[in-house]
Design an enzyme around this catalytic site. Sequence first.
Site, PDB file in Angstrom:
ATOM      1  N   ASP A 470       0.842  -1.208   0.000  1.00  0.00           N
ATOM      2  CA  ASP A 470       0.000   0.000   0.000  1.00  0.00           C
ATOM      3  C   ASP A 470       0.867   1.245   0.000  1.00  0.00           C
ATOM      4  O   ASP A 470       0.583   2.228  -0.664  1.00  0.00           O
ATOM      5  CB  ASP A 470      -0.928   0.006   1.213  1.00  0.00           C
ATOM      6  N   ARG A 474       5.561   4.067   6.101  1.00  0.00           N
ATOM      7  CA  ARG A 474       5.134   4.061   7.502  1.00  0.00           C
ATOM      8  C   ARG A 474       5.146   2.634   8.049  1.00  0.00           C
ATOM      9  O   ARG A 474       5.626   1.708   7.390  1.00  0.00           O
ATOM     10  CB  ARG A 474       3.747   4.691   7.631  1.00  0.00           C
ATOM     11  N   ASP A 475       4.613   2.461   9.233  1.00  0.00           N
ATOM     12  CA  ASP A 475       4.642   1.145   9.877  1.00  0.00           C
ATOM     13  C   ASP A 475       3.550   0.241   9.303  1.00  0.00           C
ATOM     14  O   ASP A 475       2.710  -0.268  10.018  1.00  0.00           O
ATOM     15  CB  ASP A 475       4.464   1.308  11.394  1.00  0.00           C
ATOM     16  N   GLU A 476       3.551   0.099   7.998  1.00  0.00           N
ATOM     17  CA  GLU A 476       2.544  -0.715   7.327  1.00  0.00           C
ATOM     18  C   GLU A 476       3.211  -1.486   6.187  1.00  0.00           C
ATOM     19  O   GLU A 476       3.569  -2.623   6.362  1.00  0.00           O
ATOM     20  CB  GLU A 476       1.405   0.188   6.830  1.00  0.00           C
ATOM     21  N   ASP A 483      -5.947  -2.090  -2.780  1.00  0.00           N
ATOM     22  CA  ASP A 483      -5.059  -1.198  -3.514  1.00  0.00           C
ATOM     23  C   ASP A 483      -4.515  -1.898  -4.762  1.00  0.00           C
ATOM     24  O   ASP A 483      -4.519  -1.350  -5.859  1.00  0.00           O
ATOM     25  CB  ASP A 483      -3.882  -0.760  -2.628  1.00  0.00           C
ATOM     26  N   TRP A 534     -11.861  -5.383  -1.668  1.00  0.00           N
ATOM     27  CA  TRP A 534     -10.516  -5.817  -1.253  1.00  0.00           C
ATOM     28  C   TRP A 534     -10.367  -7.310  -1.577  1.00  0.00           C
ATOM     29  O   TRP A 534      -9.481  -7.708  -2.308  1.00  0.00           O
ATOM     30  CB  TRP A 534     -10.310  -5.529   0.240  1.00  0.00           C
ATOM     31  N   GLU A 744      -1.941   9.186  -0.923  1.00  0.00           N
ATOM     32  CA  GLU A 744      -3.024   8.382  -0.351  1.00  0.00           C
ATOM     33  C   GLU A 744      -4.363   9.120  -0.403  1.00  0.00           C
ATOM     34  O   GLU A 744      -5.405   8.550  -0.671  1.00  0.00           O
ATOM     35  CB  GLU A 744      -2.686   8.039   1.105  1.00  0.00           C
ATOM     36  N   HIS A 765       1.209   6.211  -2.505  1.00  0.00           N
ATOM     37  CA  HIS A 765       0.119   5.239  -2.438  1.00  0.00           C
ATOM     38  C   HIS A 765      -0.451   5.170  -3.854  1.00  0.00           C
ATOM     39  O   HIS A 765      -0.931   6.152  -4.370  1.00  0.00           O
ATOM     40  CB  HIS A 765      -0.956   5.810  -1.508  1.00  0.00           C
TER      41      HIS A 765
HETATM   42  C1  BGC Z   1      -3.898   1.154   3.798  1.00  0.00           C
HETATM   43  C2  BGC Z   1      -4.777   1.200   2.589  1.00  0.00           C
HETATM   44  C3  BGC Z   1      -5.757   0.106   2.713  1.00  0.00           C
HETATM   45  C4  BGC Z   1      -6.612   0.487   3.865  1.00  0.00           C
HETATM   46  C5  BGC Z   1      -7.818  -0.329   4.085  1.00  0.00           C
HETATM   47  C6  BGC Z   1      -4.741   1.423   4.983  1.00  0.00           C
HETATM   48  O1  BGC Z   1      -4.070   1.449   6.149  1.00  0.00           O
HETATM   49  O2  BGC Z   1      -2.832   2.017   3.699  1.00  0.00           O
HETATM   50  O3  BGC Z   1      -4.266   1.570   1.438  1.00  0.00           O
HETATM   51  O4  BGC Z   1      -6.417  -0.281   1.582  1.00  0.00           O
HETATM   52  O5  BGC Z   1      -5.871   0.631   5.046  1.00  0.00           O
HETATM   53  O6  BGC Z   1      -8.805   0.478   4.311  1.00  0.00           O
END
Ligand code: BGC
Length: 894
Positions: A470, A474-476, A483, A534, A744, A765
């Site tokens: 995504d 960041r911490d993801e 996405d 999703w 984003e 994003h």
């Molecule tokens: C992500 C998104 C993802 C979403 C879900 C986020 O934290 O960065 O791109 O699809 O959460 O709602």
Amino acid sequence: MKDKFSTEIDAGEIRPPALLTVGEGFINPLGFHDATPVFSWKLPVGIKRQTAYRIEVSGDKVWDSGWVESDQSVFVPYGCEPLASRQRIQWVVRIRDESGRVSLRSQPATVELGLLSADDWSAQWIRPNTESDKKGPTSAIGEPMAEKVASMRRQFNLSGNISKARLYVTARGVFTLYLNGEKVGRDHFANGWTDYRHRVDTLTYDITTALQEGRNTLFALLGSGWYAGRLGWENKRKVYGEEPELLLQLEVTYEDHSTEIIVTDDGWEATFEGPILSSSLYDGECFDARRKTTVWSPVVVATDLGTARLAPKPMVPVRETNRLPVQAVSEPEPRRFVFDLGQNIVGWARISIPMEKDRTVTLRFAEMLNRDGSLYTENYRSARSTDYYTASETGLVEWEPTFTFHGFRYVELSGLSEDATPEKNWVTGVVLHSDLPKSGMFESSHEKLNQLQRNITWGQRGNFLDIPTDCPQRDERMGWTGDAQVFCRTAQMNYDCHAFFKSWLGTMRDAQFSDGRIPHVIPDVLTRGGSPGWMDVATIIPWEIYLHTGDTQILSENYRMMERLVGWYRSQATGSLIPELEAFGDWLQPFAENMKGDTPTSFLGTAFYAKSTQILADTATILGRNDDAQHYGAEVSSIKAAFSKHYFDAEGKLRGGVETQTAYLLAIDFDLIPFELQVKVAYHLVRMVGEAEDHLRTGFLGTPSIVRVLDRMGYSKLAYSILFQETYPSWFYSINQGATTLWERWNSYSHEEGFGPVSMNSFNHYAYGAVGEWLYERVAGLAIDPAHPGYKHFFVKPIIGGPLTAVRAELETGYGKAASGWSLEGDALRLAITVPPNTSATLYPPKEFSKDIRESGKLLDLVVSVEVLKVADGQTVVRLEPGQFLFTCKRTNP
Ligand code: BGC
């Protein structure tokens, strides 16, 4: 008789096919994953059509397909018995063209398999003995850092002349290998991110020439990576295992055919004393050059290989693909120097700086700056994204990290000596991503549109780091399914993502929940799932790849996953066929009350239930599963009927909820309602767009559809108006605020209001970049024909409009380069088109330019490769054979 690979040309012979690939576009792969590889080749330019082919395989298997009457030149099945691990074949292909001429044999291509299963491994998983390092390392700034990096080594002697050496290797964690002091390969994070509980990908390297007679040393760095490092904002650690481990097998063959094998076993030693104190994907790396290893301890050897599949990595790894120079240096705070790359990238910074012994420099990163020029890092959330380097000597230091990556445009250096005056070349931006081949280009006469295309492409690079993430900063940094689903069609235009997505779909199959839902992120580290738009990644991505490449294997491989997903929807939609689901909604829709947007989740649930079922039914048809096709086809019809009735009145107005652009868009885009109703729904959509002063109001799910649907319903002018908007919310709005990647939010930052809500504010994003496919398909006009996937036949249907005066797009298809470009001078339009060999295209010259249509100056009737199919309602339709064309035409009513 001529020998097999002779290049002498006989009368009647034509040039050989070229660019031979196996599987999903691999050129002479080493360590290949598929025991029954499919073959593809490209015909030489000038040949119109293949009428037959003949493949000859030699080496560890011998096979001759004989002459096969067929125009198939992509994904041609291998007809011999499956290859075994390590086997190597060479193959050549010949073709016959439309006038019966036989080509020369192609240059030979090769395939060598990797180790296909755990049975091929005599190596054992090894890890450093953590008992020997109880304290844990301390970073240069005195802070205990959790993600340690081990050094591991093994010395061995070789005697004799080596004819072949293969290194098979992987890690549960991330590794970098050195042989006799040289890095092995160009890959980073090579084994990548799979669900290590189910699947661990292995790499194969040819190190024949890097080995030497006598003493050799294999040295490995081993980090936690995704395996044992921290993942996600919930700060999960050690998701897959406690400590990283290495698995390596070096197989040496001497000229006298004797063999030798070096494996990871108890003969290895390890230490945590090396200079890398810690390295974390999110937090950065801490390197102290003063730390020298003095004590090596025996490694810990695992008792078995575990249950996960060990198989060759089915896609290209992450590599450095570019280095960007610094554009400007500033000093917003005393002794904190900010280096600007001018581009938001993913990778790391390489430093080349004079340092004093014992001094530590700190490298911080940011995508954006605060107004005072200092780094804006709040949107990294808890990811520290900071590197430290401590010098062991005074002098020039050249360094880059190993097991971290950052998403950044700016690098801040601090801790430099008092008299240091930074220069631009002290920092270089190193760009890292999955090293996919570039497949397309789009450019136009409009600089901002070109910037949008660049932003889309940069976003794709940075976020295609082993999996589609995504965001990269960041911490993801996780494989968010929604996405990837919305961006997949665009992604394939820019880069060849066939193997990339196929591999990720494999991880997805491993992760599907027993009830059929697909997790939100793949690999699944959240253990949550079930959101419409999703989850449908499981149907949409296989389908989009099939359309783009013509590969049907991707459909059969994922068929069961699709069926199970649809089964889950069905279980939620009993009775009314309108499921009530938990959903992310039309995520980040502008002007909505909350992040989920205003489109009802039940609407989205039904729409995607229908969309996925439709894909399943269509897939069944293609795979020849006729009963399934019928049965799922009937299911789609019932869902659509229920959907129409439930959500739209007779005038096509949405009922029972707030009207949204997205609701109207999806109803049309997914063909959920009858055509007559679509016309009425389009009217409401157009009204809403008008009310928004020709602006979009769409989040993640609606955005890919907006220009496509307006165009399809006859409102291409309006689509252009939205595309070229400069104000919020629009694609150019972020460009006007300085964006070099997609953001984003439509307003992640503005000059007037500053930064958007910090909890979700990535500046890299790709979801909104989903508009990219429309640039290729309709602005340039190079469009897929779903009935002939993989560009076997395609449409050329450009829209001449907006402020554009020239556009060009090129795509590297399985058959060769396809291109479409147009330029406008006064009332004269020129269309330049390339149709690759073994394909055909249908051109729809824009209706408003249907006067005096000529090709290279000649009237169409006189051109051999062109056939006018019809002229009706002012629309000329022209069929094009392979070749290059230059059409000219004039405006009908100037
Ligand atoms: C992500 C998104 C993802 C979403 C879900 C986020 O934290 O960065 O791109 O699809 O959460 O709602």
